[in-house]
Scaffold this motif. Sequence first.
Motif, mmCIF file in Angstrom:
data_model
loop_
_atom_site.group_PDB
_atom_site.id
_atom_site.type_symbol
_atom_site.label_atom_id
_atom_site.label_comp_id
_atom_site.label_asym_id
_atom_site.label_seq_id
_atom_site.Cartn_x
_atom_site.Cartn_y
_atom_site.Cartn_z
ATOM 1 N N ASN A 19 0.842 -1.205 0.000
ATOM 2 C CA ASN A 19 0.000 0.000 0.000
ATOM 3 C C ASN A 19 0.876 1.253 0.000
ATOM 4 O O ASN A 19 1.954 1.253 0.618
ATOM 5 C CB ASN A 19 -0.867 0.058 1.265
ATOM 6 C CG ASN A 19 -1.974 -0.973 1.327
ATOM 7 O OD1 ASN A 19 -2.597 -1.137 2.371
ATOM 8 N ND2 ASN A 19 -2.249 -1.685 0.239
ATOM 9 N N HIS A 54 -11.007 -6.166 2.733
ATOM 10 C CA HIS A 54 -10.381 -6.102 1.408
ATOM 11 C C HIS A 54 -10.974 -4.965 0.575
ATOM 12 O O HIS A 54 -10.262 -4.297 -0.175
ATOM 13 C CB HIS A 54 -10.560 -7.430 0.675
ATOM 14 C CG HIS A 54 -9.822 -8.570 1.309
ATOM 15 N ND1 HIS A 54 -8.470 -8.534 1.552
ATOM 16 C CD2 HIS A 54 -10.249 -9.773 1.758
ATOM 17 C CE1 HIS A 54 -8.086 -9.672 2.120
ATOM 18 N NE2 HIS A 54 -9.155 -10.437 2.254
ATOM 19 N N HIS A 58 -8.869 -1.850 -0.978
ATOM 20 C CA HIS A 58 -8.815 -1.587 -2.414
ATOM 21 C C HIS A 58 -9.291 -0.171 -2.732
ATOM 22 O O HIS A 58 -8.677 0.540 -3.546
ATOM 23 C CB HIS A 58 -9.675 -2.614 -3.149
ATOM 24 C CG HIS A 58 -9.734 -2.400 -4.634
ATOM 25 N ND1 HIS A 58 -8.612 -2.533 -5.443
ATOM 26 C CD2 HIS A 58 -10.763 -2.038 -5.447
ATOM 27 C CE1 HIS A 58 -8.962 -2.267 -6.690
ATOM 28 N NE2 HIS A 58 -10.245 -1.967 -6.724
ATOM 29 N N GLU A 59 -10.370 0.262 -2.074
ATOM 30 C CA GLU A 59 -10.951 1.574 -2.389
ATOM 31 C C GLU A 59 -10.115 2.733 -1.854
ATOM 32 O O GLU A 59 -9.999 3.777 -2.516
ATOM 33 C CB GLU A 59 -12.361 1.667 -1.802
ATOM 34 C CG GLU A 59 -13.379 0.768 -2.481
ATOM 35 C CD GLU A 59 -14.715 0.775 -1.762
ATOM 36 O OE1 GLU A 59 -15.702 0.325 -2.360
ATOM 37 O OE2 GLU A 59 -14.778 1.215 -0.580
ATOM 38 N N GLU A 62 -5.254 1.650 -1.164
ATOM 39 C CA GLU A 62 -4.449 1.537 -2.380
ATOM 40 C C GLU A 62 -4.521 2.809 -3.230
ATOM 41 O O GLU A 62 -3.847 2.907 -4.259
ATOM 42 C CB GLU A 62 -4.925 0.328 -3.205
ATOM 43 C CG GLU A 62 -4.669 -1.007 -2.521
ATOM 44 C CD GLU A 62 -5.312 -2.183 -3.236
ATOM 45 O OE1 GLU A 62 -5.762 -2.001 -4.397
ATOM 46 O OE2 GLU A 62 -5.383 -3.274 -2.642
#
Length: 677
Positions: A19, A54, A58-59, A62
């Motif tokens: 990240n 997760h 991801h939203e 990252e």
Amino acid sequence: MANRLAQSTSPYLLQHADNPVDWWEWSPEAFEEARRRNVPVFLSVGYSACHWCHVLAHESFEDEATAAYMNEHFVNVKVDREERPDVDAVYMEAVQAATGQGGWPMSVFLTADAEPFYFGTYFPPEPRHGMPSFRQVLEGVAAAWTSRRDEVGEVAGRIVQDLSRRSLVHAGQGLPGEPELAQALLGLTREYDGKHGGFGGAPKFPPSMIIEFLLRHHARTGAEGALQMAVDTCEAMARGGMYDQLGGGFARYSVDREWVVPHFEKMLYDNALLCRVYAHLWRVTGSESARRTALETADFMVRELRTAEGGFASALDADSEDGAGRHVEGAYYVWTPGQLREVLGEQDAAFAAEYFGVTEEGTFEEGASVLRLPGTGVADADRVADVRARLLAARELRPRPGRDDKVVAAWNGLAIAALAETGAYFGRPDLIERATEAADLLVRVHMGDVARLARTSKDGRAGANAGVLEDYGDVAEGFLALASVTGEGVWLEFAGFLLDIVLQHFTGEGGQLYDTADDAEQLIRRPQDPTDNATPAGWTAAAGALLSYAAHTGSEAHRTAGEGALGVVKALGPRAPRFTGWGLAVAEALLDGPREVAVAGPVGGELHRTALLGTAPGAVVAAGETGGSEFPLLADRPMTGGAPTAYVCRNFVCDVPTTDAQELARRLGGGSGRGVR
């Protein structure tokens, strides 16, 4: 470029190592950094098999712009709740107190003194459904920290003060007795779903610890209603979508009350607990369905979760890649009618669709169905086996769900107990070997030279985090079960090492137990939770192991500590039986003695097996040649006329020794009117 998490032993933390967020692990250095920079700490807690963890990663984590803002305004700390259940428990208690609800991912903002002042769980990238976006939350907290610092400090101080006042007053209330257990059973009966089995509504979780209580209560009292609830619930779960009808093993929970659609993650602890439950159910009823479910679940654990070092991995993810390259929940497990036809051809696909409940419209998403057994008729067993094998072979070619490879001590303790007993009941020495190998790993890697448990290991290397009470209680439980099955007294000795540490470092006034040791890292509150969640509470797991160890050894100190810990069950059992299942099961053992069974004779012989199959609640079994020092129960208990002999005692009273397996079975059937007088 990787961040600090690249050095972690946690698969969950390693998932965040790339990240752009400058993550820290939970450590004094992280809070020193926050103090030095004069910024708050953002604490993010999750675990590897958590779907929404997760999604948030991801939203937001990252996303370069979000990460840059986080790095500028916060020290960001990432915690795997399975590695640090103490950190998770303390802040989850605060989240629930402040918001009335909790869950994962857990998002908490802290001062540099680790005092919480703002809470949440999942935040979306854009405002939706009345929820602020994650960026709005970050900006709001940063603004409050900058312009209203005194107010933030007051809020944090008040929260910590409120938490510190929440001391438990349940210890020292005396032992749970017949009235409390009867009231608990009545409470469970009221919450029982008579139509679908299980307790409460959706989502519906597997009530493993409650079923252990119901089976023990039936064994002790003969209450048919208790047994019926256990039988019907187990049958409904094994026929439903929560059970993997092709590969064995259970998913985490059912999203509906009918057990149709599961949340697809598969956890070691659920499968260990349920494997043991179904084995114990078979022990009472002889049900072929219970036998098959226990063995398939044991085989699933060995096949899918066993690590190269001989331990058992924590979980399989819910998500995997579907045919279109998307990462979606349940993709590995669900089927459409078209997919059945591709694998089986028209006729067998039609048969499979009817047998497994696969419909044209689907029971899950996008026309797919979760396999279950909705029918009540008798199907052609050979045809079912053939169809199941072909579907399983085809499924093996799909992209597999990810696996969290860390070995958690407590959950491996549960697996050791389940595999040892299942192997003994069903003549599967390979399962006993797998249990022994996992126990060896715990001794070698987790206990090391000092008999203090490490919470986790990965790739044969112990993690840095100290074991908590559930680790000591569940591993001791596993070692005690292994000792009874194998006749190897070293496992009794290792259980004693662990339980001595419970007495020295986890025990408070009046029988109270704490989830962390007295010499562990000091958090804003010393966590202490006597209620079951997905696994037995550390408090009652330790109580059960203490009672069993005392029955084996005659140790008054362990018996007294076990009894003292059960005061909480007297208080909570009648009020919240659904969350005190293991404590109630331990109380049943206490009311029955528990019985002490010494089998002077060969390990694995008829008398030993008969003793293991006895249903008397919590009975302890020692078997082997007499005169050895490994099992105190075998001291001065010889074979009779050269024949294997069983000795059964309870509450300082012993029955006449017997060489007859049927007589031994009668004595160990449970019930105050049967067996030992």
